[in-house]
Write a protein that holds these residues in place. Structure first.
Motif, PDB file in Angstrom:
ATOM      1  N   HIS A 123     -71.117  53.492  96.396  1.00  0.00           N
ATOM      2  CA  HIS A 123     -72.187  54.431  96.733  1.00  0.00           C
ATOM      3  C   HIS A 123     -73.283  54.353  95.680  1.00  0.00           C
ATOM      4  CE1 HIS A 123     -69.891  57.330  99.638  1.00  0.00           C
ATOM      5  NE2 HIS A 123     -69.929  56.080 100.052  1.00  0.00           N
ATOM      6  N   TRP A 124     -74.478  54.026  96.133  1.00  0.00           N
ATOM      7  CA  TRP A 124     -75.656  54.031  95.276  1.00  0.00           C
ATOM      8  C   TRP A 124     -76.307  55.411  95.388  1.00  0.00           C
ATOM      9  CZ3 TRP A 124     -77.499  49.568  92.602  1.00  0.00           C
ATOM     10  CH2 TRP A 124     -76.768  48.399  92.838  1.00  0.00           C
ATOM     11  N   LEU A 125     -76.479  56.089  94.258  1.00  0.00           N
ATOM     12  CA  LEU A 125     -76.975  57.456  94.241  1.00  0.00           C
ATOM     13  C   LEU A 125     -78.175  57.583  93.320  1.00  0.00           C
ATOM     14  CD1 LEU A 125     -73.527  59.249  93.682  1.00  0.00           C
ATOM     15  CD2 LEU A 125     -74.679  58.925  95.883  1.00  0.00           C
ATOM     16  N   ARG A 153     -78.390  62.120  95.695  1.00  0.00           N
ATOM     17  CA  ARG A 153     -78.694  61.650  97.054  1.00  0.00           C
ATOM     18  C   ARG A 153     -78.135  60.251  97.261  1.00  0.00           C
ATOM     19  NH1 ARG A 153     -82.977  58.731  99.512  1.00  0.00           N
ATOM     20  NH2 ARG A 153     -84.118  58.597  97.531  1.00  0.00           N
ATOM     21  N   LEU A 154     -77.474  60.041  98.399  1.00  0.00           N
ATOM     22  CA  LEU A 154     -76.912  58.736  98.730  1.00  0.00           C
ATOM     23  C   LEU A 154     -78.027  57.796  99.191  1.00  0.00           C
ATOM     24  CD1 LEU A 154     -74.428  56.902  99.175  1.00  0.00           C
ATOM     25  CD2 LEU A 154     -74.301  57.847 101.495  1.00  0.00           C
ATOM     26  N   LEU A 155     -78.226  56.710  98.436  1.00  0.00           N
ATOM     27  CA  LEU A 155     -79.191  55.686  98.814  1.00  0.00           C
ATOM     28  C   LEU A 155     -78.593  54.673  99.778  1.00  0.00           C
ATOM     29  CD1 LEU A 155     -80.687  54.885  95.285  1.00  0.00           C
ATOM     30  CD2 LEU A 155     -81.726  56.302  97.057  1.00  0.00           C
ATOM     31  N   TRP A 156     -77.324  54.310  99.521  1.00  0.00           N
ATOM     32  CA  TRP A 156     -76.706  53.235 100.303  1.00  0.00           C
ATOM     33  C   TRP A 156     -75.202  53.295 100.139  1.00  0.00           C
ATOM     34  CZ3 TRP A 156     -76.704  47.403  98.720  1.00  0.00           C
ATOM     35  CH2 TRP A 156     -76.278  46.603  99.798  1.00  0.00           C
ATOM     36  N   ASP A 157     -74.505  53.135 101.244  1.00  0.00           N
ATOM     37  CA  ASP A 157     -73.047  53.019 101.247  1.00  0.00           C
ATOM     38  C   ASP A 157     -72.728  51.541 101.456  1.00  0.00           C
ATOM     39  OD1 ASP A 157     -70.330  53.092 101.642  1.00  0.00           O
ATOM     40  OD2 ASP A 157     -70.379  54.468 103.351  1.00  0.00           O
ATOM     41  N   GLN A 158     -72.428  50.844 100.379  1.00  0.00           N
ATOM     42  CA  GLN A 158     -72.289  49.389 100.386  1.00  0.00           C
ATOM     43  C   GLN A 158     -70.817  48.975 100.447  1.00  0.00           C
ATOM     44  OE1 GLN A 158     -73.115  47.547  96.613  1.00  0.00           O
ATOM     45  NE2 GLN A 158     -73.717  45.594  97.512  1.00  0.00           N
ATOM     46  N   PRO A 159     -70.457  48.013 101.302  1.00  0.00           N
ATOM     47  CA  PRO A 159     -69.091  47.468 101.221  1.00  0.00           C
ATOM     48  C   PRO A 159     -68.837  46.893  99.826  1.00  0.00           C
ATOM     49  CG  PRO A 159     -70.203  46.736 103.221  1.00  0.00           C
ATOM     50  CD  PRO A 159     -71.254  47.396 102.379  1.00  0.00           C
ATOM     51  N   HIS A 188     -63.744  54.459  95.986  1.00  0.00           N
ATOM     52  CA  HIS A 188     -65.190  54.275  95.924  1.00  0.00           C
ATOM     53  C   HIS A 188     -65.652  54.020  94.494  1.00  0.00           C
ATOM     54  CE1 HIS A 188     -66.201  56.602  99.891  1.00  0.00           C
ATOM     55  NE2 HIS A 188     -65.331  55.635 100.053  1.00  0.00           N
ATOM     56  N   ALA A 189     -66.467  53.004  94.317  1.00  0.00           N
ATOM     57  CA  ALA A 189     -67.246  52.836  93.091  1.00  0.00           C
ATOM     58  C   ALA A 189     -68.578  53.565  93.296  1.00  0.00           C
ATOM     59  CB  ALA A 189     -67.485  51.359  92.799  1.00  0.00           C
ATOM     60  N   VAL A 190     -69.208  53.942  92.198  1.00  0.00           N
ATOM     61  CA  VAL A 190     -70.476  54.677  92.259  1.00  0.00           C
ATOM     62  C   VAL A 190     -71.457  54.023  91.300  1.00  0.00           C
ATOM     63  CG1 VAL A 190     -71.614  56.852  91.664  1.00  0.00           C
ATOM     64  CG2 VAL A 190     -69.475  56.878  92.949  1.00  0.00           C
ATOM     65  N   THR A 191     -72.699  53.858  91.739  1.00  0.00           N
ATOM     66  CA  THR A 191     -73.793  53.446  90.860  1.00  0.00           C
ATOM     67  C   THR A 191     -74.886  54.500  90.959  1.00  0.00           C
ATOM     68  OG1 THR A 191     -73.330  51.084  91.119  1.00  0.00           O
ATOM     69  CG2 THR A 191     -75.518  51.693  90.349  1.00  0.00           C
ATOM     70  N   VAL A 192     -75.131  55.194  89.852  1.00  0.00           N
ATOM     71  CA  VAL A 192     -76.167  56.219  89.800  1.00  0.00           C
ATOM     72  C   VAL A 192     -77.412  55.588  89.178  1.00  0.00           C
ATOM     73  CG1 VAL A 192     -76.779  58.538  89.072  1.00  0.00           C
ATOM     74  CG2 VAL A 192     -74.375  57.957  89.479  1.00  0.00           C
ATOM     75  N   GLY A 194     -88.181  56.972  96.379  1.00  0.00           N
ATOM     76  CA  GLY A 194     -88.702  56.590  97.683  1.00  0.00           C
ATOM     77  C   GLY A 194     -87.804  55.633  98.441  1.00  0.00           C
ATOM     78  N   MET A 195     -86.599  55.368  97.929  1.00  0.00           N
ATOM     79  CA  MET A 195     -85.703  54.387  98.529  1.00  0.00           C
ATOM     80  C   MET A 195     -84.855  55.037  99.624  1.00  0.00           C
ATOM     81  SD  MET A 195     -84.778  51.094  98.100  1.00  0.00           S
ATOM     82  CE  MET A 195     -84.959  50.613  96.378  1.00  0.00           C
ATOM     83  N   ASP A 196     -84.703  54.337 100.766  1.00  0.00           N
ATOM     84  CA  ASP A 196     -83.771  54.784 101.792  1.00  0.00           C
ATOM     85  C   ASP A 196     -82.721  53.691 102.001  1.00  0.00           C
ATOM     86  OD1 ASP A 196     -85.051  52.773 103.228  1.00  0.00           O
ATOM     87  OD2 ASP A 196     -86.087  54.143 104.582  1.00  0.00           O
ATOM     88  N   THR A 197     -81.803  53.908 102.931  1.00  0.00           N
ATOM     89  CA  THR A 197     -80.694  52.982 103.129  1.00  0.00           C
ATOM     90  C   THR A 197     -81.184  51.585 103.488  1.00  0.00           C
ATOM     91  OG1 THR A 197     -79.166  54.734 103.795  1.00  0.00           O
ATOM     92  CG2 THR A 197     -78.652  52.501 104.532  1.00  0.00           C
ATOM     93  N   ARG A 198     -82.127  51.498 104.430  1.00  0.00           N
ATOM     94  CA  ARG A 198     -82.628  50.184 104.827  1.00  0.00           C
ATOM     95  C   ARG A 198     -83.325  49.488 103.660  1.00  0.00           C
ATOM     96  NH1 ARG A 198     -86.110  49.795 110.228  1.00  0.00           N
ATOM     97  NH2 ARG A 198     -84.042  50.417 111.007  1.00  0.00           N
ATOM     98  N   GLY A 199     -84.117  50.239 102.914  1.00  0.00           N
ATOM     99  CA  GLY A 199     -84.809  49.652 101.769  1.00  0.00           C
ATOM    100  C   GLY A 199     -83.846  49.202 100.691  1.00  0.00           C
ATOM    101  N   ALA A 200     -82.777  49.980 100.454  1.00  0.00           N
ATOM    102  CA  ALA A 200     -81.799  49.605  99.438  1.00  0.00           C
ATOM    103  C   ALA A 200     -81.069  48.320  99.818  1.00  0.00           C
ATOM    104  CB  ALA A 200     -80.803  50.746  99.222  1.00  0.00           C
TER     105      ALA A 200
END
Length: 424
Positions: free
Chosen positions: A74-76, A85-91, A208-212, A386-392
């Protein structure tokens, strides 16, 4: 008689010693500078599932060494909430390891013929010249004054390698301009944070790993096996510019667990409070000072990995920024490539040439990717607000385009039965 010295008894050193013994060496000596066990070095590391499968097939890893499964990342970014805020849920198909438990497992799997010596550091290593300009062996000089002769010397002595001076004089790790703090603690301590975001397994699932992400840095967190059977630990890595504390970082160095001054451990706590959402900042504060250390981030891309009868392995050959999550896999892949070359080679010269071809380009590709990831995630990070899931997802794919894969590139062909190099 095939006599191999492996300078350095860490992860790479144990793997190379085992590879030489399996390949058919008659004598293998590991020369480790420290006297104590190495289980207090490092904290957490990850191996991509695909890389694990290759290494297991080659006999370099197995499920008997404790590991923890990771499936998502999870990129936060901070937004005023407890978790961010969750930016992206990445495999994220990785296995995480405790460095000490991994080393202990590799050490236990070293064949009985390997002589593992401690407490007599190697001062230098050099090829021994023979007729017609060909090396006919290699020697090591010990700090205690002794000298020993071998057919091959492997430098598995890390980013401050002394063997590297005999292969690539002048090649040194280059400081990138930022550092990472690292820390760990038993996962049961997370219960102290229940009031912030509920029970830990709900706020932060164990797989889950997390990147803040924040401007100028990031914090990466994941669980690893604990030293107690069945236990788990929290492992975190905090990337940021260095504190203005008069640190000399141009010379390769690190400040190990328990040695960081109170000022340094307090600095990362203040950074966490300013940059991270409350849950993750409070998590960093749970870390005991004796489990916190400072590791400057370096790059190293040697022009070659072999010279005469000297060979470089792991971080002695290439230092890759941790963002690529490939350091342990790289060292173990080096050992598999070495064993493969040993079994197929007709001479020592053939062995070293095969190893150079297989691992030279691979190491350079990983260094290149590590630099790209470091620039994108720390040095020139985007505006996370300004980042969203698609942008991430697009931003991530842009980093990987045309490079070796995240977590390390695929291993070449594995070991096969053969007679090994001729001595002399």
């Amino acid at each position: 008689m095939e006599r191999v010295a492996v300078v350095g008894g860490s992860v790479a050193g144990c793997a190379f010693a085992a590879a030489a013994a399996r390949g058919g060496a008659r004598r293998v000596v590991v020369l480790e500078r420290t006297r104590a066990e190495l289980t207090d070095r490092g904290v957490g590391l990850c191996v991509h599932d695909d890389r694990y499968a290759e290494l297991a097939a080659a006999g370099c890893l197995d499920d008997g060494i404790a590991w923890h499964r990771l499936t998502r990342r999870h990129w936060l970014t901070a937004d005023g909430s407890a978790l961010g805020r969750l930016l992206w849920d990445q495999p994220f198909p990785f296995r995480s390891y405790h460095w000490g438990l991994l080393w202990r497992g590799l050490r236990a799997r070293t064949p009985a013929l390997v002589e593992y010596r401690t407490g007599d550091p190697v001062a230098s290593a050099a090829s021994v010249p023979g007729p017609a300009g060909r090396a006919e062996g290699a020697g090591v000089r010990l700090l205690s004054g002794g000298e020993e002769r071998f057919d091959l010397v492997v430098g598995a002595d890390g980013y401050r390698s002394v063997v590297r001076a005999g292969v690539c004089p002048g090649a040194r790790p280059e400081y990138t301009g930022y550092v990472c703090w690292r820390g760990s603690f038993p996962a049961e301590r997370l219960a102290a944070l229940d009031a912030l975001a509920g029970p830990a397994d709900r706020a932060w699932p164990a797989e889950h790993a997390v990147t803040v992400c924040f401007t100028g840095g990031q914090c990466v967190l994941y669980r690893i096996p604990g030293t107690e059977p069945g236990g788990a630990e929290v492992n975190w890595v905090f990337y940021a510019p260095p504190p203005a504390a008069g640190l000399r970082l141009d010379d390769p160095t690190s400040i190990p667990p328990g040695a960081a001054a109170e000022e340094l451990t307090a600095h990362v706590g203040r950074l966490a409070e300013r940059r991270l959402p409350p849950y993750w900042a409070a998590l960093i504060a749970l870390t005991p000072p004796e489990r916190t250390f400072l590791q400057p981030v370096y790059d190293l891309d040697t022009p070659r990995r072999t010279s005469g009868r000297l060979l470089l392995a792991g971080d002695a050959a290439t230092v890759v920024r941790p963002h690529n999550t490939s350091g342990a896999a790289k060292a173990l892949q080096d050992a598999v490539a070495f064993e493969t070359a040993w079994r197929r080679a007709a001479s020592w010269e053939d062995l070293l040439a095969r190893y150079e071809r297989e691992r030279g380009a691979a190491g350079r590709a990983l260094v290149t990717l590590g630099r790209r990831l470091g620039r994108a995630q720390v040095e020139r990070a985007p505006d996370w607000t300004g980042m969203d899931t698609r942008g991430a997802a697009a931003w991530w794919e842009g980093q990987l385009a045309g490079t070796a894969g995240f977590g390390g590139h695929a291993l070449g062909a594995g070991p096969e039965p053969a007679t090994g190099p001729a001595a002399g």
